[in-house]
Design a protein around this motif. Structure first.
Motif, PDB file in Angstrom:
ATOM      1  N   ASP A  23       0.867  -1.094   0.023  1.00  0.00           N
ATOM      2  CA  ASP A  23       0.009  -0.012   0.128  1.00  0.00           C
ATOM      3  C   ASP A  23       1.004   1.224   0.147  1.00  0.00           C
ATOM      4  OD1 ASP A  23      -2.291   1.622  -0.063  1.00  0.00           O
ATOM      5  OD2 ASP A  23      -2.667   1.396   2.004  1.00  0.00           O
ATOM      6  N   MET A  24       1.705   1.420  -0.935  1.00  0.00           N
ATOM      7  CA  MET A  24       2.641   2.413  -1.140  1.00  0.00           C
ATOM      8  C   MET A  24       1.923   3.668  -1.421  1.00  0.00           C
ATOM      9  SD  MET A  24       5.627   1.292  -0.163  1.00  0.00           S
ATOM     10  CE  MET A  24       6.857   2.295  -1.003  1.00  0.00           C
ATOM     11  N   SER A  25       2.609   4.961  -1.149  1.00  0.00           N
ATOM     12  CA  SER A  25       1.984   6.191  -1.479  1.00  0.00           C
ATOM     13  C   SER A  25       3.334   6.741  -1.814  1.00  0.00           C
ATOM     14  CB  SER A  25       1.431   6.899  -0.485  1.00  0.00           C
ATOM     15  OG  SER A  25       2.194   7.137   0.442  1.00  0.00           O
ATOM     16  N   LEU A  26       3.374   8.155  -2.370  1.00  0.00           N
ATOM     17  CA  LEU A  26       4.527   8.936  -2.659  1.00  0.00           C
ATOM     18  C   LEU A  26       5.335   9.318  -1.484  1.00  0.00           C
ATOM     19  CD1 LEU A  26       6.388  10.547  -4.694  1.00  0.00           C
ATOM     20  CD2 LEU A  26       4.751  12.571  -4.606  1.00  0.00           C
ATOM     21  N   THR A  27       4.497   9.449  -0.267  1.00  0.00           N
ATOM     22  CA  THR A  27       5.026   9.771   0.842  1.00  0.00           C
ATOM     23  C   THR A  27       6.019   8.519   1.383  1.00  0.00           C
ATOM     24  OG1 THR A  27       3.089  10.823   1.741  1.00  0.00           O
ATOM     25  CG2 THR A  27       4.607  10.213   3.505  1.00  0.00           C
ATOM     26  N   HIS A  28       5.552   7.383   1.193  1.00  0.00           N
ATOM     27  CA  HIS A  28       6.381   6.126   1.643  1.00  0.00           C
ATOM     28  C   HIS A  28       7.847   6.110   0.728  1.00  0.00           C
ATOM     29  CE1 HIS A  28       2.300   5.169   3.250  1.00  0.00           C
ATOM     30  NE2 HIS A  28       3.138   4.505   4.053  1.00  0.00           N
ATOM     31  N   LEU A  29       7.483   6.457  -0.555  1.00  0.00           N
ATOM     32  CA  LEU A  29       8.772   6.215  -1.254  1.00  0.00           C
ATOM     33  C   LEU A  29      10.028   7.180  -1.016  1.00  0.00           C
ATOM     34  CD1 LEU A  29       6.773   5.939  -4.830  1.00  0.00           C
ATOM     35  CD2 LEU A  29       8.041   4.318  -3.420  1.00  0.00           C
ATOM     36  N   MET A  30       9.341   8.472  -0.341  1.00  0.00           N
ATOM     37  CA  MET A  30      10.306   9.677  -0.131  1.00  0.00           C
ATOM     38  C   MET A  30      11.045   9.409   1.172  1.00  0.00           C
ATOM     39  SD  MET A  30       8.141  12.966  -1.359  1.00  0.00           S
ATOM     40  CE  MET A  30       9.135  14.100  -0.816  1.00  0.00           C
ATOM     41  N   ARG A  31      10.386   8.687   2.124  1.00  0.00           N
ATOM     42  CA  ARG A  31      10.979   8.523   3.540  1.00  0.00           C
ATOM     43  C   ARG A  31      10.256   7.458   4.154  1.00  0.00           C
ATOM     44  NH1 ARG A  31       8.528  10.966   8.063  1.00  0.00           N
ATOM     45  NH2 ARG A  31       6.693  12.344   7.357  1.00  0.00           N
ATOM     46  N   ASP A  32      10.874   6.616   5.217  1.00  0.00           N
ATOM     47  CA  ASP A  32      10.350   5.647   5.967  1.00  0.00           C
ATOM     48  C   ASP A  32       9.028   6.177   6.836  1.00  0.00           C
ATOM     49  OD1 ASP A  32      10.324   2.988   6.813  1.00  0.00           O
ATOM     50  OD2 ASP A  32      11.392   3.709   8.742  1.00  0.00           O
ATOM     51  N   PHE A  33       7.928   5.444   6.366  1.00  0.00           N
ATOM     52  CA  PHE A  33       6.667   5.854   7.080  1.00  0.00           C
ATOM     53  C   PHE A  33       5.779   4.821   7.806  1.00  0.00           C
ATOM     54  CE2 PHE A  33       2.640   8.607   6.523  1.00  0.00           C
ATOM     55  CZ  PHE A  33       2.969   9.667   7.104  1.00  0.00           C
ATOM     56  N   PRO A  34       5.488   5.038   9.028  1.00  0.00           N
ATOM     57  CA  PRO A  34       4.943   4.004   9.933  1.00  0.00           C
ATOM     58  C   PRO A  34       3.507   3.619   9.471  1.00  0.00           C
ATOM     59  CG  PRO A  34       4.942   6.088  11.052  1.00  0.00           C
ATOM     60  CD  PRO A  34       5.414   6.478   9.840  1.00  0.00           C
ATOM     61  N   VAL A  35       2.703   4.333   8.732  1.00  0.00           N
ATOM     62  CA  VAL A  35       1.370   4.019   8.413  1.00  0.00           C
ATOM     63  C   VAL A  35       0.926   4.026   7.042  1.00  0.00           C
ATOM     64  CG1 VAL A  35      -0.922   5.317   8.772  1.00  0.00           C
ATOM     65  CG2 VAL A  35       0.776   5.582  10.559  1.00  0.00           C
ATOM     66  N   CYS A  36       0.177   2.969   6.653  1.00  0.00           N
ATOM     67  CA  CYS A  36      -0.270   2.613   5.083  1.00  0.00           C
ATOM     68  C   CYS A  36      -1.108   3.899   4.741  1.00  0.00           C
ATOM     69  CB  CYS A  36      -1.059   1.411   5.147  1.00  0.00           C
ATOM     70  SG  CYS A  36      -2.560   1.231   5.911  1.00  0.00           S
ATOM     71  N   LYS A  37      -1.085   4.134   3.512  1.00  0.00           N
ATOM     72  CA  LYS A  37      -1.988   4.905   2.761  1.00  0.00           C
ATOM     73  C   LYS A  37      -3.336   4.953   3.114  1.00  0.00           C
ATOM     74  CE  LYS A  37      -2.907   4.413  -1.498  1.00  0.00           C
ATOM     75  NZ  LYS A  37      -2.766   4.441  -3.196  1.00  0.00           N
ATOM     76  N   ARG A  38      -3.830   3.966   3.440  1.00  0.00           N
ATOM     77  CA  ARG A  38      -5.283   3.780   4.015  1.00  0.00           C
ATOM     78  C   ARG A  38      -5.582   4.214   5.135  1.00  0.00           C
ATOM     79  NH1 ARG A  38      -8.672   0.223   6.660  1.00  0.00           N
ATOM     80  NH2 ARG A  38      -6.961  -1.498   6.750  1.00  0.00           N
ATOM     81  N   CYS A  39      -4.922   3.782   6.140  1.00  0.00           N
ATOM     82  CA  CYS A  39      -4.760   4.425   7.594  1.00  0.00           C
ATOM     83  C   CYS A  39      -4.549   5.970   7.815  1.00  0.00           C
ATOM     84  CB  CYS A  39      -4.057   3.818   8.699  1.00  0.00           C
ATOM     85  SG  CYS A  39      -4.582   1.989   8.763  1.00  0.00           S
ATOM     86  N   MET A  40      -3.839   6.272   6.729  1.00  0.00           N
ATOM     87  CA  MET A  40      -3.302   7.837   6.851  1.00  0.00           C
ATOM     88  C   MET A  40      -4.511   8.775   6.362  1.00  0.00           C
ATOM     89  SD  MET A  40      -0.275   9.617   4.653  1.00  0.00           S
ATOM     90  CE  MET A  40       0.004   8.213   3.938  1.00  0.00           C
ATOM     91  N   GLN A  41      -5.199   8.157   5.404  1.00  0.00           N
ATOM     92  CA  GLN A  41      -6.508   8.937   4.969  1.00  0.00           C
ATOM     93  C   GLN A  41      -7.400   8.838   5.945  1.00  0.00           C
ATOM     94  OE1 GLN A  41      -7.454   6.638   1.248  1.00  0.00           O
ATOM     95  NE2 GLN A  41      -5.969   7.819  -0.090  1.00  0.00           N
ATOM     96  N   GLN A  42      -7.385   7.938   7.329  1.00  0.00           N
ATOM     97  CA  GLN A  42      -8.660   8.153   8.101  1.00  0.00           C
ATOM     98  C   GLN A  42      -8.288   9.290   9.056  1.00  0.00           C
ATOM     99  OE1 GLN A  42     -10.567   4.305   9.330  1.00  0.00           O
ATOM    100  NE2 GLN A  42      -8.583   3.139   8.422  1.00  0.00           N
ATOM    101  N   PHE A  43      -7.161   9.744   9.141  1.00  0.00           N
ATOM    102  CA  PHE A  43      -6.992  10.800  10.014  1.00  0.00           C
ATOM    103  C   PHE A  43      -7.582  11.944   9.297  1.00  0.00           C
ATOM    104  CE2 PHE A  43      -3.431   8.350  11.192  1.00  0.00           C
ATOM    105  CZ  PHE A  43      -3.138   8.681  12.369  1.00  0.00           C
TER     106      PHE A  43
END
Length: 223
Positions: A23-43
């Motif tokens: 579940d990659m996004s541009l954010t995950h490609l740019m740096r190590d990120f602890p939350v998947c795209k789907r969960c990120m969108q729930q904030f």
């Protein structure tokens, strides 16, 4: 003072355990990120900027069912790994903006911290700063959520401060997880102001109020 922890590398989303490579996004490609795209969108980001007794305040998220459940899993079920999720979209910005600030965290009950094995807000603060002040404390264990609106005004008598002299002539960021009436934050502000810091700002993770309700509550407080 509380020392910042080294962040781990993330293979799975800390919230739903989905492998991040699925579940990659541009954010995950740019740096190590602890939350998947789907969960990120729930904030539910609100990112309000307002005035709290002549000091800047910023509120990041709506306290909805998703955020309530996440906070309960972290604080109530002692899932310390979730500390890196709350500010993961802001940690680089916050590290830069507040690099010269002391982060003063709003206290939680010491008995609860002993059971958890960690202090929730201090642990979150360590995700973006190594200068965390834990001298604010509850004189007695209580849960503000059990208080009526009128009873919350008495919170100022239930919070104390230790080692406040270390805040003198410093820039301070007061960090809390939820704002409703603002009574706890006002109590912390008055205690910190007594040590004459150079500057005070506020960062709050979430609220279940509208912007108008918060502004009205602040306006009705005794400064």
């Amino acid at each position: 003072m509380y020392q910042r922890n080294q962040k781990p590398q993330y293979d799975e989303c800390l919230i739903c355990n989905t492998p991040l490579l699925k579940d990659m996004s541009l954010t995950h490609l740019m740096r190590d990120f602890p939350v998947c795209k789907r969960c990120m969108q729930q904030f539910q980001i609100i990112d309000w900027h307002l005035d709290f007794h002549h000091h800047p305040m910023r509120i990041l998220y709506q306290y909805d069912e998703f955020f309530k459940t996440l906070l309960f899993q972290y604080k109530g079920l002692y899932d310390i790994a979730l500390k890196d999720t709350f500010l993961c979209m802001y940690d680089h910005e916050l590290s830069h903006t507040y690099k010269n600030f002391i982060i003063a965290v709003v206290p939680s009950a010491s008995s609860d911290n002993q059971i958890r094995g960690f202090a929730p807000m201090a642990t979150i603060a360590s995700s973006f700063s190594s200068h965390v002040f834990t001298g604010l404390y509850k004189k007695e264990d209580y849960k503000q959520s059990n208080y009526s609106y009128e009873q919350r005004k008495e919170v100022i008598d239930k919070i104390g401060i230790r080692y406040g002299e270390s805040l003198s002539n410093k820039s301070i960021l007061i960090l809390d997880d939820v704002i409703t009436s603002g009574s706890t934050l006002l109590a912390c502000l008055k205690l910190i102001e007594s040590y004459h810091p150079q500057k005070i700002e506020f960062l709050v993770l979430s609220t279940n109020q509208t912007l108008e309700q918060i502004q009205e509550a602040i306006a009705n407080q005794v400064d």
